[in-house]
Each structure stands twice: as C-alpha cells, then as structure tokens.
Design a protein around this motif. Sequence first.
Motif, mmCIF file in Angstrom:
data_model
loop_
_atom_site.group_PDB
_atom_site.id
_atom_site.type_symbol
_atom_site.label_atom_id
_atom_site.label_comp_id
_atom_site.label_asym_id
_atom_site.label_seq_id
_atom_site.Cartn_x
_atom_site.Cartn_y
_atom_site.Cartn_z
ATOM 1 N N PHE A 41 -2.916 12.160 9.561
ATOM 2 C CA PHE A 41 -1.595 12.369 8.991
ATOM 3 C C PHE A 41 -1.787 12.797 7.545
ATOM 4 O O PHE A 41 -2.521 12.137 6.799
ATOM 5 N N ILE A 42 -1.128 13.872 7.123
ATOM 6 C CA ILE A 42 -1.225 14.260 5.722
ATOM 7 C C ILE A 42 0.168 14.231 5.093
ATOM 8 O O ILE A 42 1.142 14.705 5.660
ATOM 9 N N PHE A 43 0.234 13.628 3.919
ATOM 10 C CA PHE A 43 1.490 13.441 3.195
ATOM 11 C C PHE A 43 1.408 14.118 1.835
ATOM 12 O O PHE A 43 0.330 14.243 1.252
ATOM 13 N N SER A 44 2.551 14.495 1.312
ATOM 14 C CA SER A 44 2.630 14.970 -0.067
ATOM 15 C C SER A 44 3.016 13.782 -0.944
ATOM 16 O O SER A 44 2.428 12.721 -0.796
ATOM 17 N N ASP A 45 3.977 13.934 -1.858
ATOM 18 C CA ASP A 45 4.308 12.826 -2.757
ATOM 19 C C ASP A 45 4.410 11.510 -1.990
ATOM 20 O O ASP A 45 5.097 11.422 -0.970
ATOM 21 N N SER A 46 3.733 10.494 -2.489
ATOM 22 C CA SER A 46 3.662 9.202 -1.795
ATOM 23 C C SER A 46 3.825 8.058 -2.782
ATOM 24 O O SER A 46 3.354 8.124 -3.921
ATOM 25 N N MET A 47 4.481 7.006 -2.312
ATOM 26 C CA MET A 47 4.672 5.801 -3.113
ATOM 27 C C MET A 47 3.608 4.770 -2.724
ATOM 28 O O MET A 47 3.434 4.461 -1.542
ATOM 29 N N GLY A 89 0.833 -1.189 0.000
ATOM 30 C CA GLY A 89 0.000 0.000 0.000
ATOM 31 C C GLY A 89 0.870 1.242 0.000
ATOM 32 O O GLY A 89 1.750 1.402 -0.859
ATOM 33 N N TRP A 90 0.630 2.129 0.941
ATOM 34 C CA TRP A 90 1.511 3.296 1.110
ATOM 35 C C TRP A 90 2.819 2.792 1.713
ATOM 36 O O TRP A 90 2.830 2.242 2.800
ATOM 37 N N PHE A 91 3.929 2.979 0.997
ATOM 38 C CA PHE A 91 5.200 2.533 1.559
ATOM 39 C C PHE A 91 6.259 3.635 1.545
ATOM 40 O O PHE A 91 7.437 3.379 1.785
ATOM 41 N N GLY A 92 5.827 4.872 1.316
ATOM 42 C CA GLY A 92 6.781 5.966 1.363
ATOM 43 C C GLY A 92 6.123 7.290 1.053
ATOM 44 O O GLY A 92 5.130 7.355 0.318
ATOM 45 N N GLY A 93 6.669 8.354 1.626
ATOM 46 C CA GLY A 93 6.148 9.678 1.353
ATOM 47 C C GLY A 93 6.844 10.723 2.195
ATOM 48 O O GLY A 93 7.637 10.419 3.082
ATOM 49 N N ASP A 94 6.527 11.989 1.886
ATOM 50 C CA ASP A 94 7.081 13.078 2.682
ATOM 51 C C ASP A 94 5.958 14.056 3.026
ATOM 52 O O ASP A 94 4.781 13.750 2.881
ATOM 53 N N GLY A 95 6.344 15.260 3.490
ATOM 54 C CA GLY A 95 5.359 16.297 3.778
ATOM 55 C C GLY A 95 4.522 16.053 5.017
ATOM 56 O O GLY A 95 3.470 16.657 5.172
ATOM 57 N N ILE A 96 4.936 15.200 5.914
ATOM 58 C CA ILE A 96 4.081 14.779 7.014
ATOM 59 C C ILE A 96 3.702 15.926 7.951
ATOM 60 O O ILE A 96 4.552 16.653 8.457
ATOM 61 N N TYR A 97 2.398 16.122 8.121
ATOM 62 C CA TYR A 97 1.831 16.956 9.180
ATOM 63 C C TYR A 97 0.817 16.087 9.927
ATOM 64 O O TYR A 97 0.254 15.142 9.355
ATOM 65 N N THR A 98 0.573 16.411 11.180
ATOM 66 C CA THR A 98 -0.428 15.670 11.959
ATOM 67 C C THR A 98 -1.456 16.642 12.509
ATOM 68 O O THR A 98 -1.114 17.706 13.041
#
Length: 392
Positions: free
Chosen positions: A77-83, A49-58
């Motif tokens: 949790f909110i992420f920007s670019d995600s794998m 599923g989601w196995f990577g990303g950045d931009g983390i805010y909570t």
Amino acid sequence: MKRLTLVCLYICTALSQSIAQTKSVNLTDLKFTVEEAPEWSALLKRSTGWFGGDGIYTIPLNGVESKPSGPHIKTLFIFSDSMIGEIRDNTMAPGFKMIHNAVAVLNGNKPIAAQIKFYWDTDKKGEAESLFIPATPKADSSDYYWLGDGFVNQANKATYIFGYRVRNVGSGPFGFREVGNTLIKLAPGDQPPYKDAKQMDTPLYLTDGKNEIGSFGAGIYVNTKGAGAPKPDGYIYVYGVTGMAKNLSVARVLPVDFEDFKKWTFWDGNSWIGDINKAATVTTGVSNELSLSALPDGRYALVFQHGGMSTTVGMRIGASPIGPFGPVIKLWDCKADLTEKTFVVYNAKAHPTLSKPGELLISYNINSLEFIKDLKVHPNLYRPRFIRVKFQ
C-alpha cells in the motif's frame, strides 16, 4: 522496399480493424450492484502510528496486477500525506506529525489488522519522516513527494512508483503546486525504509501557455501476460491527467524499456507517437488519481472521482486501454461522509487484486479544508473509505 511496404500496410490494416472493433463495443450498459465494504474501511481506522493518509494505491508484489491475489501474496500500500502519532480521548495526542508519504504491507488478501504493517522513516531526532524525499538534479530542497501509481516490472522484478514533486507556493488548503515528475525504483526484495531507492527525473510533466499542469502516473495498467491481463499486448499503459478539466491522456512502453523515456509513446487519437505535447485527450472529468481495470466481460473500467473533487465515484466503460470511453456511470454518492461542510472527497480508484472474482473493490479519500482543526475533533477522518461493486 516492397517487403517494408507490405509490413506497413499490414500494420495499418490491423490498426484500422482494431479501432473499428472498439467502436462497436457497448460503452453505456453495465449491470451491477454496489455496497459499502466496511471491513476494508476499518482496516485503516487506527489509533497509533499511522492513523491517517490519502493517495492510496495497492501493488501486488508478485507482479500479477489483473487477478485477485491469493492468501500468500503480499500487497504494498502506498500513501501520500500521512498522519503519524496517537489518538487518545477521541483527539490527536500532542506530538503528532504529518509526513508526505508512507507505505504499508498486507500479508494475504483479507483486511485483517494483524496482517498489515505500516512503514515510514525517521529523522536525526527520531521523529517521523517521509520514506521518499526528492533527491534528483531538478529537485529543490523544499520539494516533497506525493506518490502516484506503481507496479512490479516483471522484466527486471523492480518496483516502480511515480513521485510527483510538489512545492508549497502559498497558504491555505491549496497552497501547493506540482513542479516535476519522478520515477522511483526499488530493487527486487528491497524493504522499507528503502535507503537504496533510485530516483529519476522524467519528461512526463508538462505545462501549457495557460499554466495548466499535466503529469503522468495517475494510473497504470500492465497489459502483459505475466501480469494476468486477459487481452495482453505486452505494453504498460500509463495514464496522465492535465488541467482543471482533468483531461486524460495515455502513454505506453514495453516493460524492458520502462526507464528509457525516449522509447515511450503517446496516443494522439490515431496512432502512437513520440511527442508528449501531441497526446490526445481520451476523456475528461477524471481525477488526479484513478485506475483502469479489466472487466469480466472483456471491457475496461476507468474508475475516478468525477471532476476531481466531488461526491460522485464515477466509472466510464472503455473498449480498450485507450478507449473509446463511454459516459460517466455513477457508482456511489459520498454525501453521507460529508458530515461537516469542510469535508471533501477525492481520488477514487479500484484495487482489482484485493477484489473477489466478479467484483471490484474501490477506495476514495476523505479530507478537510480545515485540516488540523477538524482532525482534532474527528481524528479518524483522514483515511480512505471502501465500496464494493458486484457485476451481474
């Protein structure tokens, strides 16, 4: 007229006293220890599923921003670019895809894998797709969103998230440019994939004669009683970052006026004004994502990656949400994470609601200048790492 003059005199006197008090605050000394928080880093180390990303805010979904969350609180949790895809045999399996934003919801305040669930959208082919896609009057069909900070507005219970409208303008790891600033509004109780999300173009984006870009939404401090702020004044403070020098500026607005951009004001170094172009630089050398948190002793911690992209997780002590801010205090050196020359670290920030009393949980992102090439060898590289600061 006499009454109006007295009111103005009272306000000016109070402001002068407040500024004088903040100048006397110790902005250099802080006793603390810092260590890795491996249990939180492990929470985001995944193989399907989601196995990577950045931009983390909570974002605590009860709207209480300044106090540790309880075991029954949900955190967005909110992420920007995600794998999105699978990791098999220590590499990315065929069919992986990068999308531009995603979210997760954690039940409770502990890093338990069974208590977090990740969400993204799917396109007509059933393939992974970003949750939020630009759809405002100023958006181009090629634009996409990276996400800034967000919060639950207790005035209307809606969740607001800043969306940076980004456009590819070239090749290579830095072949992109932010071209606009958007506010995304989620109705109370709305669930992923947020099909009814409202998007609003904002005037919180600016460029200067040197083609330097500035945009607000890098961090939010909700200084209200309902958010649990220790010294509430009723305002929401929103932080903007401008240019290569990573200059920090501050805006504020009342919760009830959050969507009325004409009522936003900007700190010019002496007072709050309505002209965004006259916003003062309150400090420099921050990162495009950051946080401001209340410290146990009444001061404030501005947490960031020093200079935007370096190995130093830095902190400046603030006397108030608008400063003044002291010198950079080095919290953590991320060099141990740079096992390859192509690896980079960036965008550190704190997560006070996931922190224990007297502590501050901090994340920073890891990426690569040779993204896909390195992820094929290090498939779990691209995800936040966490450290824990304990105040003494």
